[in-house]
Design a protein around this motif. Sequence first.
Motif, PDB file in Angstrom:
ATOM      1  N   LEU A 199      45.757  44.609  47.382  1.00  0.00           N
ATOM      2  CA  LEU A 199      46.301  43.258  47.178  1.00  0.00           C
ATOM      3  C   LEU A 199      47.777  43.322  46.805  1.00  0.00           C
ATOM      4  CD1 LEU A 199      43.360  41.602  45.188  1.00  0.00           C
ATOM      5  CD2 LEU A 199      43.958  41.236  47.584  1.00  0.00           C
ATOM      6  N   THR A 200      48.136  44.257  45.961  1.00  0.00           N
ATOM      7  CA  THR A 200      49.541  44.413  45.583  1.00  0.00           C
ATOM      8  C   THR A 200      50.393  44.782  46.785  1.00  0.00           C
ATOM      9  OG1 THR A 200      48.917  45.103  43.358  1.00  0.00           O
ATOM     10  CG2 THR A 200      51.126  45.697  44.092  1.00  0.00           C
ATOM     11  N   GLY A 222      45.529  41.028  51.934  1.00  0.00           N
ATOM     12  CA  GLY A 222      44.806  42.026  51.157  1.00  0.00           C
ATOM     13  C   GLY A 222      43.322  41.735  51.073  1.00  0.00           C
ATOM     14  N   GLN A 223      42.972  40.474  50.861  1.00  0.00           N
ATOM     15  CA  GLN A 223      41.554  40.105  50.806  1.00  0.00           C
ATOM     16  C   GLN A 223      40.881  40.375  52.145  1.00  0.00           C
ATOM     17  OE1 GLN A 223      39.826  39.448  48.297  1.00  0.00           O
ATOM     18  NE2 GLN A 223      40.985  38.330  46.736  1.00  0.00           N
ATOM     19  N   ASN A 227      40.454  44.154  52.541  1.00  0.00           N
ATOM     20  CA  ASN A 227      39.388  44.657  51.666  1.00  0.00           C
ATOM     21  C   ASN A 227      38.011  44.278  52.180  1.00  0.00           C
ATOM     22  OD1 ASN A 227      41.156  45.895  49.896  1.00  0.00           O
ATOM     23  ND2 ASN A 227      41.263  44.157  48.489  1.00  0.00           N
ATOM     24  N   GLU A 260      47.904  38.544  48.700  1.00  0.00           N
ATOM     25  CA  GLU A 260      46.566  38.027  48.453  1.00  0.00           C
ATOM     26  C   GLU A 260      45.780  37.810  49.739  1.00  0.00           C
ATOM     27  OE1 GLU A 260      43.413  36.977  45.995  1.00  0.00           O
ATOM     28  OE2 GLU A 260      45.377  37.787  45.428  1.00  0.00           O
TER      29      GLU A 260
END
Length: 685
Positions: free
Chosen positions: A349-350, A357-358, A361, A354
């Motif tokens: 995420l970093t 990254g979501q 993931n 957001e």
Amino acid sequence: MKISNKGNNAMNTNRVPNRLINEKSPYLLQHAYNPVNWFPWGKEAFEVAKREKKPIFLSSGYSTCHWCHVMEHESFEDAEVAERLNRDFVCIKVDREERPDVDAVYMEVCQVLTGSGGWPLTILMTPEQQPFFAGTYFPKKGWFGTVGLLDLLDSAAQQWRENREKIIRSGKEITDAIREREEKKAGRPSKQMIHLAKQQLSQSFDTRNGGFGRSPKFPSPQNLLFLLRFAVMESDEQALSMVEKTLRQMYRGGIFDHIGYGFSRYSTDEKWLVPHFEKMLYDNALLTMAYLETYQITGIGFYKMVAMKVMDYVLREMTDIGGGFYSAQDADSEGKEGKYYVFSPGEILTLLGEEDGQAFNRTFHITEEGNFEGKSIPNLLGQEEAQATEERIASLIPRVYQYRKERTELRVDDKILTSWNALMIAAFAKAYRILGDSQYLDAAEKAMRFLTDHLMDKNGNLLIRWREGEAAGTGGLDDYAFSIWALLNLYEATFDVRYLKLAVDLYQKMTERFYDRENGGFFLSSNEAEPLIYRPKETYDGAIPSGNSVAAAGLLKLFALTGDTKLREAEEEQLQFLAATAQDYPAGYCFALLTMMSALYPSKEIVCIIRDKAEMEPLKALLRKKILFNTTVIVKNAENAEQLEQVAPFTKAYALDREKSAYFVCENNVCAPPVYTLEELEKLL
């Protein structure tokens, strides 16, 4: 950026290095600052052992072996263990990849004495190299019934002091028993053996997860290549289904590196999720072939995509500037297994923000609970591969890859091994034949030039290893057999007679140096190599096909291309030798079975007389479209005629004084009239 092993031996400048500091092997250099007074394998160590009347402690392993690292950190870096070893033993370190002959001899001892083997390999032996104890990994201190290394050393030293003659007799008896295992064997290749192997693989097949057996689960690409050939020759859908299931599940799992590509050594679980993270060149070479051939048979682009990713990885991370291929990448980073490969959701995420990254993931199952020691191995298990190839997700992978490289270093074993390079050359040559992309042919040819320039002496003899400008080691059977196979794959990709001629030259050297004229088969080590307590002869397929199996494949193809009847006789003898060995459990000899299938099933031979160079690419394109597992193609033209006739005298009968190109097709020893267009040739194929 390549992280080499130069300086990667965890050295402490306050310590005095041992004798390994003068070696080139990354594995030996990793131990150069151990407090253990290590010797490399050689005359000096045995002279010291005889002079001081001490037994020998032999430890064999390789640079990317996780448990080798563990044993080093626990024991070989430990002052207490080092004191016992230096006091009571002469200690020898062996890099199994540089000295496969030494490792093979004592690995067989270990398997005979204990029923199993593996690395690190631990051997106790007399100064005359005769073993009296064998094992693998030992912790420093015993626990839960496991013998500790300190206890083993104390007991062995005491027995050596009090019962030395008995131990010496025991070592001689073990050595004699190993030597007597060799006897003349003769069998007969049969389709019954082929079908039995398929049945045995079916019985061990994991229908849910793909692959064979339970954890730990190895890719075993030679099994897949055999099943692909069986599927085509026998029109067997089940065989093809087993291959497809395995290849898809391996790609979905964590054994495939979804960020940097390439396959790890094996999976510690049944579903391919948690790998042993080391990446070996030979696994990636053989798996590339399996994915390519599955693409060729099915036409499904997924298999092509995976093969291309693996080759991208090899070209990007495992290729020397001179064209040779490095051996391996380590399982450990900063002393921790898998640290390089795993992620937490927060760091993704970093890195990506957001929203991206979501999505990343979710796609790769990177979660708070993790799947490996609190962190997550990216994987696609339980979902379709297409989700990870969506443009949005695919565009994020390079950023994660770059972040991973900067976050943690990954050690590369940058030695270049002849045998493993030959496997990768064969894979790249096959990729060009199937896909037609010239970058793969360029890689194969550049690597072959590296081998002939740096790993072949002035007399044309092969060496084992090159690193930092130095080549070393008397070439073994695998070096010759695999190089011949690579050259034949290059010939079939290019029709350049130089590759065929060099393959014939190496075959002659291989026969002179390795063939057992009394009992059949090829020895692992040359008759010019350092004598050991016996000369092993490997036939069973382990992590890679045995040299004897690959030698058989080369012999069959060489006969088909040259027409030399002596080669046919040698091929028949070799297949009889392998059949005798394989008859009880043929599924353990799948690469040998590939060659047996070529001998037992219908085959085609095609001689192409090409008048116009412009016809070469259309001919290659036609051959690319066809599944030609049991077909040999020779191309003769004005430029290569003289050289081809020297290496394949039967081609003299195919005259060039024609007005147009001609194609001669023979099937099962019966030849059809020539045809004169590629359209007519395609019908015959």
